[in-house]
Design a protein around this motif. Sequence first.
Motif, PDB file in Angstrom:
ATOM      1  N   LEU A  27     -47.695 -11.375-108.873  1.00  0.00           N
ATOM      2  CA  LEU A  27     -48.970 -12.078-108.906  1.00  0.00           C
ATOM      3  C   LEU A  27     -49.123 -12.859-110.196  1.00  0.00           C
ATOM      4  CD1 LEU A  27     -51.220  -9.084-107.739  1.00  0.00           C
ATOM      5  CD2 LEU A  27     -50.038 -10.739-106.316  1.00  0.00           C
ATOM      6  N   PHE A  83     -56.576 -14.402-109.553  1.00  0.00           N
ATOM      7  CA  PHE A  83     -55.223 -14.210-109.081  1.00  0.00           C
ATOM      8  C   PHE A  83     -54.793 -15.291-108.101  1.00  0.00           C
ATOM      9  CE2 PHE A  83     -53.706 -10.158-110.661  1.00  0.00           C
ATOM     10  CZ  PHE A  83     -54.859  -9.608-111.177  1.00  0.00           C
ATOM     11  N   GLY A  84     -53.511 -15.603-108.162  1.00  0.00           N
ATOM     12  CA  GLY A  84     -52.921 -16.469-107.168  1.00  0.00           C
ATOM     13  C   GLY A  84     -52.650 -15.705-105.894  1.00  0.00           C
ATOM     14  N   THR A  85     -52.043 -16.373-104.959  1.00  0.00           N
ATOM     15  CA  THR A  85     -51.811 -15.811-103.638  1.00  0.00           C
ATOM     16  C   THR A  85     -50.745 -14.713-103.634  1.00  0.00           C
ATOM     17  OG1 THR A  85     -50.303 -17.651-103.263  1.00  0.00           O
ATOM     18  CG2 THR A  85     -52.526 -17.868-102.397  1.00  0.00           C
ATOM     19  N   GLY A  86     -49.921 -14.671-104.682  1.00  0.00           N
ATOM     20  CA  GLY A  86     -48.887 -13.648-104.754  1.00  0.00           C
ATOM     21  C   GLY A  86     -47.618 -14.053-104.026  1.00  0.00           C
TER      22      GLY A  86
END
Lengths: 108, 117
Positions: free
Chosen positions: A87, A98-101
């Motif tokens: 992440l 947070f980004g999408t991972g």
Amino acid sequence: GQNIDQPTEMTATEGAIVQINCTYQTSGFNGLFWYQQHAGEAPTFLSYNVLDGLEEKGRFSSFLSRSKGYSYLLLKELQMKDSASYLCAVTGFQKLVFGTGTRLLVSP
Amino acid sequence: GAVVSQHPSWVICKSGTSVKIECRSLDFQATTMFWYRQFPKQSLMLMATSNEGSKATYEQGVEKDKFLINHASLTLSTLTVTSAHPEDSSFYICSARVGQGVGNEQFFGPGTRLTVL
């Protein structure tokens, strides 16, 4: 607002090197974190970049370019246990977004 | 490193009931705690920021009357899901930050898996 993009999934072979990219658009940037998360567990801290350049920590390195809104996490000598989600998270205005991972699958 | 605990680790409840989740910083004082929600195969979504002794700041789209947050001390924050429904089933994770600096590392709890029947 904030927009953070990462590839959804990546696959790699044990012993190889993999680079996970993260691009972001945000206001009030105060640094970028990378976290590792195994399924059903909480994220664990990997790295923090606030200045441009490369930060190396063992098998993991993280790079930041603030002018390009770009970061990457580099994993060397991949091990099976590195299979996890990675992440990218950007700090701004007192909070972490947070980004999408990226789900990384390491195969033998 | 700093340790954050959550209780319970998992909970199953009936639709319409309320569930309280506790987040504790065990060996440090946390001025700010954060509550996240994570649906399967998705990333963490920030729900609210909780500062000790003041009202929580909720993210857009998060109902403050449904997700009650109390940060009564520097080591404890609670999230109460009121009148829970099946769509509230998720993995709830708290984190705690030492100090005010946004660059300060956040330490995450182990998460609470909520299942609403």
